[in-house]
Design a protein around this motif. Structure first.
Motif, PDB file in Angstrom:
ATOM      1  N   PHE A  93     -79.978 -11.497 -32.398  1.00 58.23           N
ATOM      2  CA  PHE A  93     -79.327 -10.921 -33.571  1.00 58.23           C
ATOM      3  C   PHE A  93     -79.781 -11.604 -34.864  1.00 58.23           C
ATOM      4  CE2 PHE A  93     -76.545  -9.020 -30.486  1.00 58.23           C
ATOM      5  CZ  PHE A  93     -76.038  -7.888 -31.106  1.00 58.23           C
ATOM      6  N   GLN A  94     -80.877 -12.347 -34.794  1.00 62.83           N
ATOM      7  CA  GLN A  94     -81.338 -13.100 -35.960  1.00 62.83           C
ATOM      8  C   GLN A  94     -82.529 -12.452 -36.661  1.00 62.83           C
ATOM      9  OE1 GLN A  94     -79.294 -15.607 -36.725  1.00 62.83           O
ATOM     10  NE2 GLN A  94     -78.197 -15.098 -34.819  1.00 62.83           N
ATOM     11  N   THR A  95     -83.369 -11.776 -35.918  1.00 62.68           N
ATOM     12  CA  THR A  95     -84.623 -11.279 -36.500  1.00 62.68           C
ATOM     13  C   THR A  95     -84.390 -10.025 -37.330  1.00 62.68           C
ATOM     14  OG1 THR A  95     -85.031 -10.147 -34.395  1.00 62.68           O
ATOM     15  CG2 THR A  95     -86.119 -12.265 -34.736  1.00 62.68           C
ATOM     16  N   GLY A  96     -85.139  -9.924 -38.441  1.00 62.68           N
ATOM     17  CA  GLY A  96     -84.925  -8.840 -39.383  1.00 62.68           C
ATOM     18  C   GLY A  96     -86.083  -7.879 -39.488  1.00 62.68           C
ATOM     19  N   PHE A  97     -86.066  -7.082 -40.538  1.00 66.19           N
ATOM     20  CA  PHE A  97     -87.004  -5.980 -40.680  1.00 66.19           C
ATOM     21  C   PHE A  97     -88.402  -6.427 -41.095  1.00 66.19           C
ATOM     22  CE2 PHE A  97     -83.030  -3.818 -40.446  1.00 66.19           C
ATOM     23  CZ  PHE A  97     -83.316  -2.555 -39.942  1.00 66.19           C
ATOM     24  N   LEU A  98     -88.530  -7.577 -41.748  1.00 67.94           N
ATOM     25  CA  LEU A  98     -89.864  -8.078 -42.093  1.00 67.94           C
ATOM     26  C   LEU A  98     -90.634  -8.457 -40.839  1.00 67.94           C
ATOM     27  CD1 LEU A  98     -89.184 -10.229 -45.291  1.00 67.94           C
ATOM     28  CD2 LEU A  98     -90.264  -7.974 -45.139  1.00 67.94           C
ATOM     29  N   GLU A 135     -78.997  -4.720 -46.954  1.00 69.10           N
ATOM     30  CA  GLU A 135     -80.059  -5.704 -47.151  1.00 69.10           C
ATOM     31  C   GLU A 135     -79.703  -7.013 -46.442  1.00 69.10           C
ATOM     32  OE1 GLU A 135     -82.532  -7.856 -50.816  1.00 69.10           O
ATOM     33  OE2 GLU A 135     -80.952  -6.392 -51.229  1.00 69.10           O
ATOM     34  N   GLY A 136     -80.659  -7.528 -45.704  1.00 72.83           N
ATOM     35  CA  GLY A 136     -80.454  -8.781 -44.987  1.00 72.83           C
ATOM     36  C   GLY A 136     -79.928  -8.631 -43.581  1.00 72.83           C
ATOM     37  N   ASP A 137     -79.568  -7.409 -43.163  1.00 71.93           N
ATOM     38  CA  ASP A 137     -79.076  -7.192 -41.801  1.00 71.93           C
ATOM     39  C   ASP A 137     -80.183  -7.417 -40.782  1.00 71.93           C
ATOM     40  OD1 ASP A 137     -76.509  -6.553 -42.572  1.00 71.93           O
ATOM     41  OD2 ASP A 137     -76.890  -4.399 -42.637  1.00 71.93           O
ATOM     42  N   SER A 138     -79.815  -7.904 -39.610  1.00 71.33           N
ATOM     43  CA  SER A 138     -80.783  -7.999 -38.519  1.00 71.33           C
ATOM     44  C   SER A 138     -80.977  -6.631 -37.889  1.00 71.33           C
ATOM     45  CB  SER A 138     -80.291  -8.986 -37.455  1.00 71.33           C
ATOM     46  OG  SER A 138     -79.191  -8.443 -36.736  1.00 71.33           O
ATOM     47  N   VAL A 139     -82.093  -6.451 -37.201  1.00 65.92           N
ATOM     48  CA  VAL A 139     -82.386  -5.176 -36.544  1.00 65.92           C
ATOM     49  C   VAL A 139     -81.354  -4.889 -35.460  1.00 65.92           C
ATOM     50  CG1 VAL A 139     -84.077  -3.916 -35.159  1.00 65.92           C
ATOM     51  CG2 VAL A 139     -84.845  -5.344 -37.075  1.00 65.92           C
ATOM     52  N   ALA A 140     -80.963  -5.893 -34.701  1.00 64.00           N
ATOM     53  CA  ALA A 140     -79.972  -5.694 -33.638  1.00 64.00           C
ATOM     54  C   ALA A 140     -78.619  -5.297 -34.206  1.00 64.00           C
ATOM     55  CB  ALA A 140     -79.848  -6.962 -32.792  1.00 64.00           C
ATOM     56  N   THR A 141     -78.242  -5.881 -35.327  1.00 66.01           N
ATOM     57  CA  THR A 141     -76.961  -5.540 -35.951  1.00 66.01           C
ATOM     58  C   THR A 141     -76.936  -4.080 -36.378  1.00 66.01           C
ATOM     59  OG1 THR A 141     -76.586  -7.806 -36.717  1.00 66.01           O
ATOM     60  CG2 THR A 141     -75.428  -6.043 -37.887  1.00 66.01           C
ATOM     61  N   VAL A 142     -78.013  -3.613 -36.996  1.00 64.21           N
ATOM     62  CA  VAL A 142     -78.083  -2.221 -37.442  1.00 64.21           C
ATOM     63  C   VAL A 142     -78.065  -1.278 -36.240  1.00 64.21           C
ATOM     64  CG1 VAL A 142     -79.537  -0.524 -38.613  1.00 64.21           C
ATOM     65  CG2 VAL A 142     -79.273  -2.822 -39.574  1.00 64.21           C
TER      66      VAL A 142
END
Length: 319
Positions: A93-98, A135-142
């Motif tokens: 749940f840490q990794t993001g869209f970048l 903005e800033g959300d992780s991919v798993a969270t979304v």
């Protein structure tokens, strides 16, 4: 690590003889670390030779041709399988869209699975995407919010959609079944450039209140950077652990159809599908679907003496 016994029968019946029934089947368990096939037997009418290969999406696929005249085609699968995935989630749940963009740009298939379809009501999809992604959300969270939105805002109702129902129609109905919710979730995630794929299989919750016990089922896998493919079930608003059995994956349901093909002849056809799932505690769940199929009437003129008619296991994945 639970063990399940799956019995899946697909039966086509014709009101007059047909011939040269060429078929493709995707009823083999998907080869992955989360499940282990203990035994698998497939029995087909008249025992044709089955050519087995791996398709573009990595699905084990069989094809066969039933040449003689016949009025019935039965495809029977007897599967004993163990799920090896943990029941404890370890999704990143840490990794993001970048980071996601970096991984997608290096893998062509991920890029393909991150492009949404062209639909009429894309504006409605954009509005949903805007409500679940900040903005800033992780991919798993979304991804988790997307499943929760569908579960909360769309009603689970059988019989009002079919295999040809589009995402536009699902948005109008605000309801559907697992296949519809999977396609809707794919469109939303891909609008956000999250690679995602359709999954066909079974769900085996053993009377714990989930929708779809002991039946064919559909859900979604989203690609989480730094983790990989993570299954999520919008019909039940849960991440997939060890109660979902995976048969095949693809961009849409059409890539995962359990059985499809053509035959030569002019006949009305009837499709019935039987699924039973046996649990370790001895409980067995059974379901039978009788599917209405379009076919040519005997009174309709044939332009040639032999006609190819598509017959697909196009019963909707209802659960």
């Amino acid at each position: 690590m639970p063990i399940f016994k799956i019995h899946h029968i697909t039966k086509y019946e014709y009101d007059r003889p047909v011939k040269e029934s060429f078929n493709e089947i995707k009823i083999y368990p998907f080869i992955c670390a989360e499940q282990e096939t203990l035994s698998h037997e497939i029995v087909i009418s008249n025992h044709p030779e089955v050519f087995v290969f791996t398709d573009y999406w990595g699905n084990k696929t069989g094809s066969f041709n039933l040449l003689p005249l016949h009025r019935k085609l039965t495809i029977e699968s007897k599967l004993l399988i163990r799920t090896t995935a943990t029941s404890e989630l370890q999704i990143n749940f840490q990794t993001g869209f970048l980071q996601l963009a970096d991984e997608v740009n290096n893998q062509l298939q991920l890029l393909e699975l991150s492009i949404p379809d062209n639909i009429i009501q894309q504006t409605a999809i954009n509005e949903i995407a805007a409500t679940i992604c900040s903005e800033g959300d992780s991919v798993a969270t979304v991804t988790e919010r997307c499943a929760a939105h569908i579960f909360t805002c769309f009603s689970y109702i059988k019989g009002i959609t079919n295999i040809e129902t589009t995402v536009d129609e699902i948005l109008e109905h605000r309801s559907g079944v697992c296949q519809d919710f999977a396609h809707l979730m794919l469109q939303i995630l891909r609008t956000l450039h999250i690679p995602s794929r359709y999954v066909s299989g079974y769900i085996c919750p053993n009377k714990n209140g989930l929708r779809g016990e002991g039946a064919t089922h559909a859900w979604v896998e989203a690609y989480i950077p730094g983790y990989g493919w993570a299954g999520i079930d919008p019909t039940n608003n849960i991440w997939v652990t060890n109660n979902h059995l995976k048969l095949s994956v693809g961009k849409h349901f059409a890539d995962c159809t359990p059985a499809k093909g053509t035959f030569k002849g002019l006949a009305r056809q009837k499709l019935s599908v039987y699924v039973s799932i046996g649990y370790e505690d001895g409980h067995v769940f059974e379901e039978v679907n009788n599917v209405q199929m379009d076919s040519l009437s005997a009174k309709e003129p044939a332009p040639i003496s032999s006609i190819d008619i598509d017959h697909q296991q196009q019963q909707q994945q209802q659960q």
